[in-house]
Design an enzyme around this catalytic site. Structure first.
Site, mmCIF file in Angstrom:
data_model
loop_
_atom_site.group_PDB
_atom_site.id
_atom_site.type_symbol
_atom_site.label_atom_id
_atom_site.label_comp_id
_atom_site.label_asym_id
_atom_site.label_seq_id
_atom_site.Cartn_x
_atom_site.Cartn_y
_atom_site.Cartn_z
ATOM 1 N N ASP A 24 -0.677 -23.010 -32.876
ATOM 2 C CA ASP A 24 -0.453 -24.027 -31.693
ATOM 3 C C ASP A 24 0.156 -24.891 -33.041
ATOM 4 O O ASP A 24 0.790 -25.761 -33.121
ATOM 5 C CB ASP A 24 -1.286 -24.838 -31.348
ATOM 6 C CG ASP A 24 -1.404 -23.760 -30.102
ATOM 7 O OD1 ASP A 24 -1.273 -22.713 -29.584
ATOM 8 O OD2 ASP A 24 -2.374 -24.886 -29.402
ATOM 9 N N LYS A 129 -0.512 -19.223 -25.125
ATOM 10 C CA LYS A 129 -1.563 -19.191 -24.280
ATOM 11 C C LYS A 129 -1.204 -20.287 -23.040
ATOM 12 O O LYS A 129 -1.082 -21.431 -23.608
ATOM 13 C CB LYS A 129 -2.565 -19.473 -25.330
ATOM 14 C CG LYS A 129 -2.121 -20.573 -25.789
ATOM 15 C CD LYS A 129 -3.870 -20.764 -27.011
ATOM 16 C CE LYS A 129 -3.258 -22.166 -28.224
ATOM 17 N NZ LYS A 129 -3.849 -23.749 -26.873
ATOM 18 N N CYS A 162 -7.427 -27.687 -29.509
ATOM 19 C CA CYS A 162 -7.417 -26.348 -29.061
ATOM 20 C C CYS A 162 -7.901 -25.546 -30.347
ATOM 21 O O CYS A 162 -8.428 -24.384 -30.101
ATOM 22 C CB CYS A 162 -6.031 -25.875 -29.427
ATOM 23 S SG CYS A 162 -5.492 -26.512 -28.189
#
Length: 226
Positions: A24, A129, A162
């Site tokens: 990310d 995701k 995350c």
């Protein structure tokens, strides 16, 4: 086999069955003026991971290690975003709302994509995701099995959300995880410190922690004795 000097002890891995996971590193989270900064966060806390992660990517690419990137985001109609996630924060700053770099955390928007400094290269896989963890409702598990991956070197943001979720998911699936301390970041220094300590606690309950320099050193072939 190669070994990294790590906490809570040496991390041994086979480069042929190891993947670098870059979680990310997106504009919405990391760039000045992006969604993360509009929430009052100090993006400098995340941007400090860019330089060491770029060096790490170069080392891994040079040796042909599997590199996988992830992006957190949702379909434009938000059909993959449950109310428990969607209904957080001010309505004008929720997922799907207009943001400084397009609709917030929506796939295809400028802010959803990975920052230029750490952009995927060649045929490196990018997994979109819808959740915090990289395994939930994605093809990551199948990809790792198909490529014979048994160890994960984990980088990305944010450490306590995350990254942590993905490492916990990976541990439950039997993967050995090494988290690189200078290549993961949090907006909150206290969360960064606690998050790393939690991973390596109790003999490595979720995995190992080391600086990227130690991992890169372990990738280098040992000098031949004469």
């Amino acid at each position: 086999m190669a070994t990294v000097d790590a906490l809570p002890g040496p991390f041994t891995f086979d480069p042929a069955s190891t993947a670098l996971l870059v979680i990310d590193m997106q504009r919405d989270f990391m760039e000045p003026g992006g969604f993360g900064e509009t929430l009052g966060n100090d993006v400098a806390q995340l941007r400090r991971v860019i330089e060491p992660t770029a060096a790490l990517l170069a080392a891994c690419r040079a040796l042909g290690l599997t590199v996988i990137h992830t992006r957190e985001g949702h379909l434009p109609d938000l059909s993959d975003c449950p109310p428990a996630k969607l209904n957080r924060g001010e309505p004008s700053m929720r997922i799907g709302a207009p943001g400084p770099m397009g609709r917030i955390l929506i796939r295809g928007e400028h802010g959803h994509d990975i920052i230029d400094e750490l952009a995927p290269a060649g045929d490196e896989l990018v997994i979109d995701k819808p959740g915090k963890g990289a395994f939930y409702n994605t093809s990551l598990g199948d990809v790792l099995v198909a490529r014979g991956i048994r160890s994960l070197v984990v980088t990305g943001v944010t450490t306590e959300v995350c990254v942590h979720t993905t490492v916990r998911e990976a541990n439950d699936r039997g993967y050995e995880c090494l988290v690189l301390s200078d290549c993961v970041g949090s907006y909150f220094p206290e969360f960064q410190e606690a998050g790393l300590r939690m991973i390596a606690a109790q003999g490595g309950i979720f995995g190992w922690v080391a600086p990227s320099s130690s991992f890169i050193a372990a990738l280098q072939p040992s000098p031949q004795r004469t």
